[in-house]
Design a protein around this motif. Structure first.
Motif, PDB file in Angstrom:
ATOM      1  N   CYS A 156       0.830  -1.198   0.000  1.00 61.73           N
ATOM      2  CA  CYS A 156       0.000   0.000   0.000  1.00 61.73           C
ATOM      3  C   CYS A 156       0.873   1.259   0.000  1.00 61.73           C
ATOM      4  O   CYS A 156       0.646   2.187  -0.778  1.00 61.73           O
ATOM      5  CB  CYS A 156      -0.922  -0.003   1.224  1.00 61.73           C
ATOM      6  N   ALA A 157       1.878   1.278   0.864  1.00 59.21           N
ATOM      7  CA  ALA A 157       2.751   2.450   0.976  1.00 59.21           C
ATOM      8  C   ALA A 157       3.463   2.751  -0.338  1.00 59.21           C
ATOM      9  O   ALA A 157       3.513   3.910  -0.785  1.00 59.21           O
ATOM     10  CB  ALA A 157       3.763   2.238   2.090  1.00 59.21           C
ATOM     11  N   THR A 158       4.009   1.725  -0.979  1.00 61.27           N
ATOM     12  CA  THR A 158       4.760   1.940  -2.216  1.00 61.27           C
ATOM     13  C   THR A 158       3.856   2.368  -3.363  1.00 61.27           C
ATOM     14  O   THR A 158       4.224   3.251  -4.157  1.00 61.27           O
ATOM     15  CB  THR A 158       5.532   0.666  -2.608  1.00 61.27           C
ATOM     16  N   LYS A 159       2.662   1.781  -3.471  1.00 58.53           N
ATOM     17  CA  LYS A 159       1.752   2.130  -4.565  1.00 58.53           C
ATOM     18  C   LYS A 159       1.178   3.535  -4.397  1.00 58.53           C
ATOM     19  O   LYS A 159       1.060   4.287  -5.377  1.00 58.53           O
ATOM     20  CB  LYS A 159       0.623   1.102  -4.656  1.00 58.53           C
ATOM     21  N   TYR A 161       2.606   5.993  -2.781  1.00 58.73           N
ATOM     22  CA  TYR A 161       3.724   6.924  -3.030  1.00 58.73           C
ATOM     23  C   TYR A 161       3.994   7.059  -4.528  1.00 58.73           C
ATOM     24  O   TYR A 161       4.219   8.169  -5.036  1.00 58.73           O
ATOM     25  CB  TYR A 161       4.979   6.431  -2.319  1.00 58.73           C
ATOM     26  N   LYS A 162       3.955   5.946  -5.239  1.00 61.16           N
ATOM     27  CA  LYS A 162       4.238   5.958  -6.669  1.00 61.16           C
ATOM     28  C   LYS A 162       3.182   6.739  -7.448  1.00 61.16           C
ATOM     29  O   LYS A 162       3.502   7.495  -8.366  1.00 61.16           O
ATOM     30  CB  LYS A 162       4.314   4.520  -7.190  1.00 61.16           C
ATOM     31  N   LEU A 166       4.575  11.775  -1.921  1.00 64.10           N
ATOM     32  CA  LEU A 166       4.666  11.905  -0.468  1.00 64.10           C
ATOM     33  C   LEU A 166       3.508  12.721   0.102  1.00 64.10           C
ATOM     34  O   LEU A 166       3.076  12.503   1.238  1.00 64.10           O
ATOM     35  CB  LEU A 166       5.999  12.561  -0.103  1.00 64.10           C
ATOM     36  N   ARG A 167       2.989  13.646  -0.688  1.00 61.85           N
ATOM     37  CA  ARG A 167       1.910  14.527  -0.228  1.00 61.85           C
ATOM     38  C   ARG A 167       0.689  13.743   0.236  1.00 61.85           C
ATOM     39  O   ARG A 167      -0.039  14.178   1.138  1.00 61.85           O
ATOM     40  CB  ARG A 167       1.518  15.483  -1.361  1.00 61.85           C
ATOM     41  N   ALA A 168       0.457  12.579  -0.372  1.00 60.38           N
ATOM     42  CA  ALA A 168      -0.719  11.775  -0.025  1.00 60.38           C
ATOM     43  C   ALA A 168      -0.704  11.360   1.441  1.00 60.38           C
ATOM     44  O   ALA A 168      -1.763  11.210   2.060  1.00 60.38           O
ATOM     45  CB  ALA A 168      -0.781  10.534  -0.904  1.00 60.38           C
ATOM     46  N   PHE A 169       0.491  11.199   2.007  1.00 56.19           N
ATOM     47  CA  PHE A 169       0.602  10.754   3.389  1.00 56.19           C
ATOM     48  C   PHE A 169       0.425  11.892   4.398  1.00 56.19           C
ATOM     49  O   PHE A 169       0.245  11.636   5.587  1.00 56.19           O
ATOM     50  CB  PHE A 169       1.956  10.083   3.623  1.00 56.19           C
ATOM     51  N   THR A 236      -8.678   8.983   2.132  1.00 58.13           N
ATOM     52  CA  THR A 236      -9.099   7.919   1.213  1.00 58.13           C
ATOM     53  C   THR A 236      -9.454   8.455  -0.168  1.00 58.13           C
ATOM     54  O   THR A 236      -9.964   7.713  -1.001  1.00 58.13           O
ATOM     55  CB  THR A 236     -10.324   7.167   1.782  1.00 58.13           C
ATOM     56  N   ARG A 237      -9.193   9.719  -0.402  1.00 60.21           N
ATOM     57  CA  ARG A 237      -9.606  10.346  -1.669  1.00 60.21           C
ATOM     58  C   ARG A 237      -8.997   9.656  -2.883  1.00 60.21           C
ATOM     59  O   ARG A 237      -9.599   9.618  -3.961  1.00 60.21           O
ATOM     60  CB  ARG A 237      -9.235  11.832  -1.677  1.00 60.21           C
ATOM     61  N   GLY A 238      -7.792   9.104  -2.730  1.00 56.08           N
ATOM     62  CA  GLY A 238      -7.132   8.444  -3.849  1.00 56.08           C
ATOM     63  C   GLY A 238      -7.819   7.175  -4.297  1.00 56.08           C
ATOM     64  O   GLY A 238      -7.551   6.679  -5.399  1.00 56.08           O
TER      65      GLY A 238
END
Length: 309
Positions: A156-159, A161-162, A166-169, A236-238
Protein backbone atom coordinates in the motif's frame (compact mmCIF):
# COMPACT_ATOMS: atom_id res chain seq x y z
CA UNK A 1 18.38 -0.52 61.42
CA UNK A 2 15.09 -0.94 59.68
CA UNK A 3 14.72 -0.75 55.97
CA UNK A 4 11.43 0.35 54.44
CA UNK A 5 10.43 1.39 50.98
CA UNK A 6 9.31 4.87 50.17
CA UNK A 7 5.59 5.42 49.62
CA UNK A 8 5.09 5.16 45.88
CA UNK A 9 4.04 8.27 44.00
CA UNK A 10 3.18 6.85 40.61
CA UNK A 11 1.38 9.97 39.29
CA UNK A 12 4.53 11.00 37.44
CA UNK A 13 7.12 8.54 36.25
CA UNK A 14 10.10 8.32 38.62
CA UNK A 15 12.74 10.96 38.07
CA UNK A 16 15.55 8.44 37.75
CA UNK A 17 13.64 6.07 35.47
CA UNK A 18 15.33 5.61 32.10
CA UNK A 19 13.79 7.39 29.11
CA UNK A 20 13.24 4.07 27.34
CA UNK A 21 11.44 2.63 30.36
CA UNK A 22 9.27 5.72 30.68
CA UNK A 23 8.27 5.69 27.02
CA UNK A 24 7.62 1.93 27.09
CA UNK A 25 4.44 2.48 29.10
CA UNK A 26 3.12 4.77 26.38
CA UNK A 27 4.11 2.40 23.58
CA UNK A 28 2.30 -0.57 25.13
CA UNK A 29 -0.74 1.62 25.81
CA UNK A 30 -0.90 2.79 22.19
CA UNK A 31 -0.62 -0.67 20.68
CA UNK A 32 -3.24 -2.07 23.07
CA UNK A 33 -5.61 0.82 22.41
CA UNK A 34 -5.55 0.58 18.62
CA UNK A 35 -5.19 -3.13 18.07
CA UNK A 36 -7.98 -4.35 20.37
CA UNK A 37 -10.66 -2.07 18.92
CA UNK A 38 -9.43 -2.19 15.33
CA UNK A 39 -12.49 -3.92 13.79
CA UNK A 40 -14.80 -1.18 15.08
CA UNK A 41 -12.44 1.42 13.63
CA UNK A 42 -12.64 -0.36 10.26
CA UNK A 43 -16.43 -0.09 10.34
CA UNK A 44 -16.20 3.60 11.26
CA UNK A 45 -13.97 4.28 8.24
CA UNK A 46 -16.34 2.52 5.86
CA UNK A 47 -19.38 4.35 7.21
CA UNK A 48 -17.63 7.70 6.69
CA UNK A 49 -16.70 7.13 3.05
CA UNK A 50 -18.42 9.82 0.97
CA UNK A 51 -18.77 7.63 -2.13
CA UNK A 52 -19.32 4.07 -0.84
CA UNK A 53 -19.91 1.14 -3.14
CA UNK A 54 -23.43 -0.35 -2.93
CA UNK A 55 -21.96 -3.37 -1.12
CA UNK A 56 -20.49 -1.12 1.58
CA UNK A 57 -23.58 0.72 2.78
CA UNK A 58 -24.42 -0.13 6.39
CA UNK A 59 -27.31 0.80 8.68
CA UNK A 60 -25.30 0.38 11.88
CA UNK A 61 -22.42 -1.38 13.56
CA UNK A 62 -24.18 -4.75 13.95
CA UNK A 63 -25.33 -4.66 10.34
CA UNK A 64 -21.79 -3.83 9.21
CA UNK A 65 -20.22 -6.67 11.19
CA UNK A 66 -22.75 -9.15 9.82
CA UNK A 67 -22.51 -7.93 6.23
CA UNK A 68 -18.70 -7.76 6.13
CA UNK A 69 -18.26 -11.12 7.85
CA UNK A 70 -20.75 -12.81 5.52
CA UNK A 71 -19.62 -11.33 2.20
CA UNK A 72 -15.91 -10.67 2.75
CA UNK A 73 -14.93 -12.77 5.74
CA UNK A 74 -14.26 -11.72 9.32
CA UNK A 75 -10.53 -11.26 8.57
CA UNK A 76 -11.44 -8.23 6.47
CA UNK A 77 -12.17 -6.28 9.64
CA UNK A 78 -8.48 -6.59 10.53
CA UNK A 79 -7.04 -5.44 7.19
CA UNK A 80 -4.38 -2.81 7.81
CA UNK A 81 -3.92 -3.56 11.51
CA UNK A 82 -0.17 -4.07 10.93
CA UNK A 83 0.13 -0.43 9.96
CA UNK A 84 -1.37 0.61 13.29
CA UNK A 85 0.89 -1.73 15.25
CA UNK A 86 3.98 -0.44 13.44
CA UNK A 87 3.09 3.20 14.00
CA UNK A 88 1.25 3.17 17.32
CA UNK A 89 4.17 2.01 19.47
CA UNK A 90 6.65 4.79 18.65
CA UNK A 91 3.91 7.40 18.14
CA UNK A 92 2.35 6.76 21.55
CA UNK A 93 5.74 6.60 23.24
CA UNK A 94 6.40 10.08 21.85
CA UNK A 95 2.83 11.09 22.73
CA UNK A 96 2.96 10.16 26.40
CA UNK A 97 6.56 11.27 26.80
CA UNK A 98 5.66 14.72 25.49
CA UNK A 99 2.51 14.81 27.61
CA UNK A 100 4.30 14.00 30.87
CA UNK A 101 7.03 16.57 30.20
CA UNK A 102 4.59 19.30 29.12
CA UNK A 103 2.12 18.65 31.95
CA UNK A 104 4.88 19.03 34.50
CA UNK A 105 6.25 22.12 32.76
CA UNK A 106 2.79 23.75 32.76
CA UNK A 107 2.20 22.97 36.45
CA UNK A 108 -0.27 20.15 35.93
CA UNK A 109 1.25 17.90 38.60
CA UNK A 110 0.47 20.34 41.41
CA UNK A 111 -2.24 19.89 44.02
CA UNK A 112 -5.79 20.52 42.80
CA UNK A 113 -7.38 20.53 39.32
CA UNK A 114 -5.39 21.87 36.36
CA UNK A 115 -7.56 21.28 33.25
CA UNK A 116 -5.81 24.01 31.24
CA UNK A 117 -2.38 22.51 31.92
CA UNK A 118 -3.60 19.00 31.08
CA UNK A 119 -5.38 20.19 27.93
CA UNK A 120 -2.37 22.17 26.72
CA UNK A 121 -0.04 19.25 27.42
CA UNK A 122 -2.41 17.00 25.45
CA UNK A 123 -2.27 19.40 22.49
CA UNK A 124 1.55 19.41 22.55
CA UNK A 125 1.58 15.63 22.70
CA UNK A 126 -0.70 15.17 19.72
CA UNK A 127 1.22 17.60 17.49
CA UNK A 128 4.35 15.51 17.99
CA UNK A 129 2.78 12.06 17.74
CA UNK A 130 0.52 12.81 14.75
CA UNK A 131 3.50 13.92 12.67
CA UNK A 132 4.84 10.39 13.09
CA UNK A 133 1.53 8.53 12.92
CA UNK A 134 -0.20 10.27 10.00
CA UNK A 135 1.36 8.17 7.17
CA UNK A 136 0.51 4.95 9.03
CA UNK A 137 -3.07 6.17 9.48
CA UNK A 138 -3.39 6.90 5.75
CA UNK A 139 -2.19 3.39 4.90
CA UNK A 140 -4.56 1.91 7.47
CA UNK A 141 -7.63 3.65 6.02
CA UNK A 142 -6.68 2.85 2.43
CA UNK A 143 -6.62 -0.83 3.42
CA UNK A 144 -9.90 -0.58 5.33
CA UNK A 145 -12.07 0.63 2.42
CA UNK A 146 -14.28 -1.83 0.59
CA UNK A 147 -12.56 -3.43 -2.38
CA UNK A 148 -9.05 -2.54 -1.25
CA UNK A 149 -6.55 -4.43 -3.41
CA UNK A 150 -3.41 -3.79 -1.36
CA UNK A 151 -1.70 -7.01 -0.28
CA UNK A 152 0.26 -5.57 2.64
CA UNK A 153 1.26 -2.38 4.42
CA UNK A 154 4.41 -2.15 2.32
CA UNK A 155 2.45 -2.75 -0.89
CA UNK A 156 0.00 0.00 0.00
CA UNK A 157 2.75 2.45 0.98
CA UNK A 158 4.76 1.94 -2.22
CA UNK A 159 1.75 2.13 -4.56
CA UNK A 160 0.30 5.24 -2.93
CA UNK A 161 3.72 6.92 -3.03
CA UNK A 162 4.24 5.96 -6.67
CA UNK A 163 0.82 7.20 -7.81
CA UNK A 164 0.26 10.19 -5.51
CA UNK A 165 3.62 11.10 -4.04
CA UNK A 166 4.67 11.90 -0.47
CA UNK A 167 1.91 14.53 -0.23
CA UNK A 168 -0.72 11.78 -0.03
CA UNK A 169 0.60 10.75 3.39
CA UNK A 170 0.36 14.28 4.80
CA UNK A 171 -2.56 15.88 2.92
CA UNK A 172 -4.71 15.22 5.99
CA UNK A 173 -2.14 16.30 8.60
CA UNK A 174 -3.50 19.84 9.09
CA UNK A 175 -7.03 18.41 9.33
CA UNK A 176 -5.78 15.68 11.67
CA UNK A 177 -4.30 18.32 13.98
CA UNK A 178 -7.47 20.41 13.72
CA UNK A 179 -9.31 17.33 15.00
CA UNK A 180 -6.84 15.74 17.39
CA UNK A 181 -5.77 18.88 19.23
CA UNK A 182 -9.32 19.55 20.50
CA UNK A 183 -9.88 15.80 20.87
CA UNK A 184 -6.83 15.32 23.07
CA UNK A 185 -7.39 18.58 24.94
CA UNK A 186 -10.97 17.52 25.76
CA UNK A 187 -9.89 13.97 26.54
CA UNK A 188 -6.95 14.86 28.79
CA UNK A 189 -8.79 17.63 30.63
CA UNK A 190 -11.84 15.38 31.17
CA UNK A 191 -9.69 12.44 32.23
CA UNK A 192 -7.57 14.40 34.70
CA UNK A 193 -10.68 16.03 36.18
CA UNK A 194 -12.58 12.76 36.58
CA UNK A 195 -9.51 10.93 37.87
CA UNK A 196 -9.11 13.42 40.70
CA UNK A 197 -12.85 13.53 41.46
CA UNK A 198 -13.23 9.74 41.50
CA UNK A 199 -9.93 9.14 43.29
CA UNK A 200 -8.96 12.22 45.34
CA UNK A 201 -6.28 10.29 47.29
CA UNK A 202 -4.32 9.69 44.07
CA UNK A 203 -3.46 6.08 44.87
CA UNK A 204 -3.29 3.62 42.00
CA UNK A 205 -6.82 2.40 41.25
CA UNK A 206 -7.44 0.58 37.93
CA UNK A 207 -11.23 1.07 38.04
CA UNK A 208 -10.82 4.83 38.34
CA UNK A 209 -8.47 5.03 35.35
CA UNK A 210 -10.65 2.80 33.18
CA UNK A 211 -13.86 4.68 34.07
CA UNK A 212 -12.35 8.15 33.66
CA UNK A 213 -10.61 7.12 30.45
CA UNK A 214 -13.74 5.62 28.92
CA UNK A 215 -15.90 8.67 29.64
CA UNK A 216 -13.19 11.05 28.45
CA UNK A 217 -12.81 9.10 25.19
CA UNK A 218 -16.55 9.06 24.51
CA UNK A 219 -16.95 12.81 25.10
CA UNK A 220 -13.96 13.73 22.94
CA UNK A 221 -14.97 11.32 20.15
CA UNK A 222 -18.51 12.68 19.89
CA UNK A 223 -17.34 16.30 19.88
CA UNK A 224 -14.82 15.82 17.07
CA UNK A 225 -16.68 13.45 14.73
CA UNK A 226 -17.30 16.12 12.00
CA UNK A 227 -13.56 16.67 11.73
CA UNK A 228 -12.94 12.93 11.61
CA UNK A 229 -15.36 12.60 8.67
CA UNK A 230 -13.36 15.25 6.79
CA UNK A 231 -10.08 13.50 7.66
CA UNK A 232 -11.37 10.19 6.32
CA UNK A 233 -12.38 11.87 3.06
CA UNK A 234 -8.90 13.34 2.60
CA UNK A 235 -7.06 10.15 3.52
CA UNK A 236 -9.10 7.92 1.21
CA UNK A 237 -9.61 10.35 -1.67
CA UNK A 238 -7.13 8.44 -3.85
CA UNK A 239 -9.43 5.41 -3.83
CA UNK A 240 -12.46 7.38 -5.10
CA UNK A 241 -13.62 7.52 -8.72
CA UNK A 242 -15.38 10.87 -8.21
CA UNK A 243 -13.15 13.66 -9.59
CA UNK A 244 -14.21 16.21 -6.94
CA UNK A 245 -13.34 13.82 -4.13
CA UNK A 246 -9.96 12.92 -5.68
CA UNK A 247 -9.09 16.61 -6.04
CA UNK A 248 -10.25 17.69 -2.57
CA UNK A 249 -7.29 19.55 -1.06
CA UNK A 250 -8.11 20.54 2.48
CA UNK A 251 -10.47 20.80 5.42
CA UNK A 252 -12.71 23.56 4.08
CA UNK A 253 -13.10 21.87 0.70
CA UNK A 254 -13.90 18.61 2.48
CA UNK A 255 -16.52 20.30 4.67
CA UNK A 256 -18.08 21.97 1.65
CA UNK A 257 -18.23 18.71 -0.30
CA UNK A 258 -19.67 16.74 2.62
CA UNK A 259 -22.38 19.35 3.18
CA UNK A 260 -23.28 19.50 -0.52
CA UNK A 261 -23.57 15.73 -0.83
CA UNK A 262 -25.09 14.76 2.51
CA UNK A 263 -26.11 17.89 4.39
CA UNK A 264 -25.53 18.31 8.12
CA UNK A 265 -26.19 14.61 8.68
CA UNK A 266 -22.99 13.86 6.78
CA UNK A 267 -20.89 15.33 9.58
CA UNK A 268 -22.22 12.76 12.04
CA UNK A 269 -21.44 9.72 9.88
CA UNK A 270 -19.70 7.03 11.85
CA UNK A 271 -20.37 8.66 15.23
CA UNK A 272 -21.74 5.43 16.71
CA UNK A 273 -18.73 3.22 15.90
CA UNK A 274 -16.40 6.13 16.67
CA UNK A 275 -17.75 6.37 20.23
CA UNK A 276 -17.92 2.58 20.55
CA UNK A 277 -14.30 2.43 19.45
CA UNK A 278 -12.87 5.32 21.46
CA UNK A 279 -14.70 4.66 24.71
CA UNK A 280 -13.14 1.23 25.41
CA UNK A 281 -9.89 1.97 23.57
CA UNK A 282 -9.26 5.11 25.62
CA UNK A 283 -10.16 3.23 28.78
CA UNK A 284 -7.69 0.50 27.77
CA UNK A 285 -5.05 3.06 26.86
CA UNK A 286 -5.23 4.92 30.17
CA UNK A 287 -5.55 1.68 32.14
CA UNK A 288 -2.42 0.22 30.54
CA UNK A 289 -0.52 3.50 30.79
CA UNK A 290 -1.34 4.14 34.44
CA UNK A 291 -0.46 0.53 35.24
CA UNK A 292 2.84 1.01 33.43
CA UNK A 293 3.61 4.12 35.48
CA UNK A 294 2.65 2.36 38.71
CA UNK A 295 4.70 -0.72 37.82
CA UNK A 296 7.77 1.30 36.87
CA UNK A 297 7.47 3.43 40.01
CA UNK A 298 7.01 0.35 42.19
CA UNK A 299 10.07 -1.33 40.73
CA UNK A 300 12.02 1.88 41.11
CA UNK A 301 11.05 2.11 44.79
CA UNK A 302 11.99 -1.54 45.36
CA UNK A 303 15.41 -0.94 43.84
CA UNK A 304 16.02 2.25 45.86
CA UNK A 305 14.78 1.59 49.43
CA UNK A 306 15.09 4.20 52.15
CA UNK A 307 17.20 3.32 55.17
CA UNK A 308 15.64 4.33 58.47
CA UNK A 309 17.94 4.46 61.53
Amino acid sequence: MAQITEEIDYEALPENASLSASLLAGAFAGIAEHAIMYPVDSIKTRMQILQPTPQAVYSGVINAVSKISTTEGAKTLWRGVNSVILGAGPAHALYFGTYEYAKDAFGGNGIGHHPLAAGTAGACATIASDALMNPFDVIKQRMQVHGSVYKSVFDCATKVYKLEGLRAFYISYPTTLTMTIPFQSIQFATYEYLRKVLNPTGVYDPLTHITAGGIAGAVAAAATTPLDVAKTLLQTRGEATDVRIRNCNGLFEAFKLIYQRQGLAGFAKGIQPRILSHMPSTAICWGVYEYGKWFLSRNNADQHPINMH
